[in-house]
Design an enzyme around this catalytic site. Structure first.
Site, PDB file in Angstrom:
ATOM      1  CE  LYS A 106      -6.154   0.776   2.988  1.00  0.00           C
ATOM      2  NZ  LYS A 106      -5.685  -1.034   2.966  1.00  0.00           N
TER       3      LYS A 106
HETATM    4  C1  LIG Z   1      -6.783  -1.272   1.893  1.00  0.00           C
HETATM    5  C2  LIG Z   1      -6.966  -2.176   0.866  1.00  0.00           C
HETATM    6  C3  LIG Z   1      -7.212  -3.124   0.158  1.00  0.00           C
HETATM    7  C4  LIG Z   1      -8.652  -2.664  -0.710  1.00  0.00           C
HETATM    8  O1  LIG Z   1      -8.387  -0.607  -1.047  1.00  0.00           O
HETATM    9  P1  LIG Z   1      -9.242  -0.138  -0.977  1.00  0.00           P
HETATM   10  O2  LIG Z   1      -8.787   1.158  -1.512  1.00  0.00           O
HETATM   11  O3  LIG Z   1      -9.845  -0.086   0.362  1.00  0.00           O
HETATM   12  O4  LIG Z   1     -10.401  -0.836  -2.324  1.00  0.00           O
HETATM   13  C5  LIG Z   1      -6.804  -4.418  -0.803  1.00  0.00           C
HETATM   14  N1  LIG Z   1      -5.559  -4.577  -1.005  1.00  0.00           N
HETATM   15  C6  LIG Z   1      -5.091  -4.833   0.636  1.00  0.00           C
HETATM   16  C7  LIG Z   1      -3.784  -5.066   0.949  1.00  0.00           C
HETATM   17  C8  LIG Z   1      -5.272  -3.034   1.448  1.00  0.00           C
HETATM   18  O5  LIG Z   1      -4.468  -3.270   2.612  1.00  0.00           O
END
Ligand SMILES: *Cc1c(COP(=O)(O)O)cnc(C)c1O
Length: 481
Positions: A106
């Site tokens: 993220k």
């Molecule tokens: C947020 C997250 C996901 C999922 O991503 P989305 O965009 O919400 O589908 C998967 N793995 C990790 C480690 C995350 O932080």
């Protein structure tokens, strides 16, 4: 460029406005009316940051000085200049998205969003402060706090489910520094926290608030758009490694929760990148697997706590964008979302289901499965992956075995294994001992993989945000900020 709500084509906004607002006034998500013409081959020529500039300028043309914004967002923040490296592991290519300031994928979006939001705020002549309100299943919260801390004109408040995140994730959030940050635990699960945030947006729409609300969740197009870059970057890495020729299609397996990451892959494809199948990987909370296989989305089921908490989600917000992009029918989408909120489920028409299945394939793996994959990948290839990435790996393997599709496969790695040391240690045959911080050191000793600096320094940081509230208290909490 015009965006409009997924639920109404007449609810329009330009790209700067869409970023500022986050969610459209009818509760829908902003989608482009039409995608811009995009020179995807030229985009592949530059560095990761150049790619981000090309993509973001094309999708958010009402936000000026994109090159400067991208430079500010990423320079010096990632462990590597190339931001998101791709490494060969066995027959697959692992796209490592976790080298940013909080060790989760993220960061790619949340380093960028504050820049986009600040620029959109000036472009629109907004004077009042913006309050970023975010619910997190673990990783968004920290990445958003780090991205927004001490940014002028913006405050941020993060809610996380009490007991619903790992010890390391909690420590990352409650120790957050910055003079514009608030963090609070909510009694309930992630969906409760996310629903609470959505209700605050709805409740505040008509009220005069001292701050303007916006969101750092992937419902904001300014959060989604920066994620498209790394699909291009991975494609370029495969070209450079001689794994593919220009124009060859590449499959991507994506550990999925809110459907933002994988939707960015679909947008990359819409911009021209030769993407084959997008494989949607879930954990035991396999609502998306069922949906993509059957066309029925049914959130009326228990939410399991798993070793991959960032995917412990029953309502995947960005799926709404996909439903619109594949149907082009706002009325249909509005109807389906109404059914989801009133009955907890909906079923898409057969033609929409086949359009989805042409682009996507889905599978899931429970904690035991993730444990097996992490162990196997370590034994066979000496590569350490986290439980989210393990779900992506398992889905990719099952996809190849069941379809025989032999196009190159990229598995997105969404978190550093050091965010989930207990599960990773267990999987590689060690017995976890002590707390999360002891376990990080234990994992380091067992694998030789360096502990990311931001995580290593957590242990000695003071806890600054220790509040816990009921989910019914969230609105008052925000009004009191
Ligand atoms: C947020 C997250 C996901 C999922 O991503 P989305 O965009 O919400 O589908 C998967 N793995 C990790 C480690 C995350 O932080």
């Amino acid at each position: 460029m015009i965006y409009h709500s997924t639920r109404s084509a007449s609810l329009r906004a330009d790209s700067a406005h869409a970023v500022l607002e986050g969610l459209a006034a009818d509760g829908g998500l902003y989608v482009p009316q039409a995608l811009p013409k995009f020179d995807w081959k030229k985009c592949l020529e530059g560095s990761a940051m150049d790619m981000a500039v090309d993509i973001l300028s094309a999708l958010l043309p009402d936000i000026p000085n994109m090159q400067e914004l991208v430079r500010r967002a990423y320079t010096g923040k990632f462990a590597t200049e190339e931001l998101t490296p791709t490494v060969p592991v066995g027959d697959f290519h692992v796209l490592e998205l976790f080298h940013g300031p909080t060790s989760a994928f993220k960061d790619v979006a949340l380093c960028m969003l504050p820049q986009l939001l600040t620029a959109a705020r000036s472009a629109k002549g907004v004077k009042e402060d913006i309050l970023i309100l975010t619910a997190t299943s673990g990783d968004t919260g920290k990445a958003a706090l780090e991205g927004f801390k001490d940014v002028d004109g913006i405050k941020i408040c993060v809610f996380y489910p009490d007991g619903g995140v790992s010890q390391v994730q909690r420590a990352q959030m409650v120790t957050q520094e910055g003079n514009n940050v608030t963090v609070c635990a909510v009694k309930g699960n992630f969906d409760d926290a996310q629903t609470g945030v959505k209700q605050i947006f709805a409740a505040c729409r008509d009220k005069e608030l001292p701050n303007r609300l916006s969101s750092a969740n992937s419902i904001n197009i300014g959060r989604l758009a920066p994620q498209i870059m790394y699909y291009f970057k991975a494609y370029r890495d495969l070209l450079d490694a001689g794994e593919i020729k220009m124009g060859d299609e590449v499959n991507f397996s994506v550990p999925t929760g809110n459907f933002g990451d994988i939707l960015a892959g679909y947008l990359a494809k819409k911009l021209g990148l030769p993407v084959g199948r997008l494989i949607c990987a879930s954990n035991a909370n396999n609502v998306l697997t069922d949906f993509i296989r059957t066309g029925t989305y049914d959130r009326m089921r228990p939410l399991y706590k798993t070793t991959s908490p960032s995917m412990d989600i029953l309502v995947s917000s960005n799926l709404e964008r996909l439903l619109y992009l594949l149907s082009g029918d706002t009325e249909l989408v509005a109807g389906l979302m109404k059914q989801l909120s009133e009955n907890g489920s909906y079923t898409v028409p057969a033609d929409l289901l086949s359009a989805i299945q042409e682009q996507f394939w889905a599978d899931f793996c429970d904690d035991a499965g993730a444990n097996t994959v992490m162990g196997k990948v370590w034994q066979k290839y000496h590569y350490v992956c986290d439980p989210h990435t393990a779900a992506g790996w398992m889905a990719a393997e099952n996809y190849v075995n069941q379809t025989g599709d032999d196009r190159a496969m990229v598995v997105l790695s969404t978190a550093s294994p050091y965010k989930f040391p207990e599960a990773v240690l267990t999987a590689i045959g060690e017995v976890p001992a002590g707390d999360g911080f002891d376990q990080m050191e234990q994992l380091n000793a067992a694998t030789g993989v360096a502990i990311p600096k931001n995580l290593a320094s957590l242990r000695t940081k003071a806890e600054r945000h220790t509040g816990v509230i009921e989910k019914t208290e969230m609105l008052d909490f925000v009004l009191g900020l």
